[in-house]
Design a protein around this motif. Structure first.
Motif, short mmCIF file in Angstrom:
data_model
loop_
_atom_site.label_atom_id
_atom_site.label_comp_id
_atom_site.label_asym_id
_atom_site.label_seq_id
_atom_site.Cartn_x
_atom_site.Cartn_y
_atom_site.Cartn_z
N SER A 2 -11.77 -13.96 15.09
CA SER A 2 -11.46 -13.49 15.24
C SER A 2 -12.90 -12.99 16.27
CB SER A 2 -12.90 -12.42 13.87
OG SER A 2 -14.10 -12.37 13.67
N ALA A 3 -12.53 -11.66 17.17
CA ALA A 3 -13.36 -11.39 17.94
C ALA A 3 -14.27 -10.01 17.66
CB ALA A 3 -12.55 -11.09 18.76
N VAL A 4 -15.75 -10.08 18.23
CA VAL A 4 -16.25 -8.95 18.34
C VAL A 4 -16.94 -8.41 19.61
CG1 VAL A 4 -16.97 -9.32 15.55
CG2 VAL A 4 -18.48 -10.03 17.71
N SER A 5 -17.76 -7.58 19.32
CA SER A 5 -18.36 -7.28 20.43
C SER A 5 -19.62 -7.36 20.85
CB SER A 5 -18.37 -5.45 20.84
OG SER A 5 -18.84 -4.87 19.91
N ILE A 6 -20.94 -7.79 22.11
CA ILE A 6 -22.23 -7.99 21.27
C ILE A 6 -22.60 -7.49 20.68
CG2 ILE A 6 -24.15 -7.97 22.68
CD1 ILE A 6 -21.89 -9.34 25.24
N SER A 7 -22.55 -5.64 20.55
CA SER A 7 -23.23 -4.52 20.42
C SER A 7 -23.04 -5.28 18.44
CB SER A 7 -23.01 -3.45 20.33
OG SER A 7 -21.88 -3.36 19.94
N ILE A 17 -22.45 -15.43 10.59
CA ILE A 17 -22.63 -16.61 10.37
C ILE A 17 -22.17 -16.67 8.53
CG2 ILE A 17 -24.70 -17.72 9.84
CD1 ILE A 17 -26.07 -16.62 11.80
N ALA A 18 -22.62 -15.96 7.53
CA ALA A 18 -22.03 -16.02 5.58
C ALA A 18 -20.72 -16.47 6.30
CB ALA A 18 -22.34 -15.71 5.30
N ALA A 19 -19.69 -16.21 7.63
CA ALA A 19 -18.43 -15.95 7.22
C ALA A 19 -17.72 -17.12 8.14
CB ALA A 19 -17.87 -15.21 7.91
N ILE A 20 -18.93 -17.57 8.90
CA ILE A 20 -18.51 -19.41 9.37
C ILE A 20 -18.55 -19.75 7.99
CG2 ILE A 20 -19.27 -20.35 11.16
CD1 ILE A 20 -17.75 -18.92 12.43
N GLU A 21 -20.16 -19.64 7.39
CA GLU A 21 -20.53 -20.90 6.35
C GLU A 21 -19.58 -21.42 5.50
OE1 GLU A 21 -25.38 -21.42 6.01
OE2 GLU A 21 -24.29 -18.91 5.49
N THR A 22 -19.27 -20.18 5.01
CA THR A 22 -18.14 -20.16 3.57
C THR A 22 -16.62 -20.74 4.39
OG1 THR A 22 -17.33 -18.15 3.97
CG2 THR A 22 -19.45 -18.52 2.31
N GLY A 23 -16.29 -20.20 5.48
CA GLY A 23 -15.17 -21.13 5.75
C GLY A 23 -14.11 -19.68 6.05
N ARG A 24 -14.47 -18.77 6.09
CA ARG A 24 -13.63 -17.62 5.84
C ARG A 24 -13.34 -17.51 7.81
NH1 ARG A 24 -17.71 -14.56 3.11
NH2 ARG A 24 -17.65 -13.06 4.89
N GLU A 25 -13.66 -17.55 8.47
CA GLU A 25 -13.42 -17.36 9.68
C GLU A 25 -14.23 -19.20 10.27
OE1 GLU A 25 -12.41 -14.97 12.04
OE2 GLU A 25 -12.31 -13.93 9.66
N THR A 26 -13.11 -19.78 11.19
CA THR A 26 -13.85 -20.92 11.47
C THR A 26 -14.49 -20.79 13.30
OG1 THR A 26 -11.04 -20.55 12.45
CG2 THR A 26 -11.72 -22.31 10.61
N GLU A 27 -13.90 -19.64 13.55
CA GLU A 27 -14.63 -19.45 14.44
C GLU A 27 -14.67 -17.71 15.24
OE1 GLU A 27 -12.33 -19.70 18.94
OE2 GLU A 27 -13.04 -21.26 18.98
N VAL A 28 -16.09 -16.91 15.94
CA VAL A 28 -16.12 -15.81 16.18
C VAL A 28 -16.28 -15.65 17.53
CG1 VAL A 28 -17.69 -13.56 15.55
CG2 VAL A 28 -16.47 -15.53 14.00
N VAL A 29 -15.48 -14.57 18.22
CA VAL A 29 -15.01 -14.57 19.58
C VAL A 29 -16.39 -13.61 20.15
CG1 VAL A 29 -14.52 -14.35 21.71
CG2 VAL A 29 -13.02 -16.36 20.33
N ILE A 30 -17.28 -13.75 21.01
CA ILE A 30 -18.25 -12.68 21.06
C ILE A 30 -17.55 -12.46 22.34
CG2 ILE A 30 -20.65 -11.83 21.11
CD1 ILE A 30 -21.23 -13.79 19.63
N ALA A 31 -17.43 -11.30 22.81
CA ALA A 31 -17.03 -10.19 23.76
C ALA A 31 -18.06 -9.48 24.83
CB ALA A 31 -14.95 -9.55 24.07
N ARG A 32 -17.86 -9.19 25.81
CA ARG A 32 -18.84 -8.41 26.06
C ARG A 32 -17.44 -7.48 27.63
NH1 ARG A 32 -23.53 -10.12 29.35
NH2 ARG A 32 -24.37 -10.41 27.90
N GLY A 33 -17.22 -5.70 27.35
CA GLY A 33 -16.46 -5.28 27.94
C GLY A 33 -15.37 -5.61 27.58
N GLY A 34 -14.85 -6.44 26.14
CA GLY A 34 -13.41 -6.91 26.36
C GLY A 34 -13.19 -8.47 26.48
N ARG A 35 -13.84 -9.17 26.97
CA ARG A 35 -13.20 -10.46 28.01
C ARG A 35 -15.34 -10.95 27.12
NH1 ARG A 35 -17.21 -11.07 32.22
NH2 ARG A 35 -17.91 -12.96 31.78
#
Length: 84
Positions: A2-7, A17-35
């Protein structure tokens, strides 16, 4: 992934972090201004190095203080270049 903004990441860091720990997410991308600028991923478990202390226990004879001191003069001669 999944991708989320910095805010969003700041507001929901514990949830992410809980989503990563439990395995619900394997990776979370943090974006600034869509990048994309950062990834939140689980830390790989450190390999078990096994027991290292005492690894060579019993492999060498015990060196007594007397035996160690008996070599002091010979070692000093080797360092000073006087040994034959």
């Amino acid at each position: 992934m999944s991708a989320v903004s910095i805010s969003e990441a700041k507001s929901n860091l514990s949830r992410l972090i809980a989503a990563i720990e439990t395995g619900r997410e394997t990776e979370v991308v943090i974006a600034r201004g869509g990048r994309p600028v950062a990834r939140l991923v689980p830390v790989a478990a450190a390999p078990d190095a096994g027991r290292r202390l005492g690894l060579l226990a019993g492999q060498y004879p015990t060196l007594t203080l007397e035996a160690f001191d008996a070599e002091s003069e010979r070692i000093a001669a080797l360092f000073s270049g006087e040994a034959t």
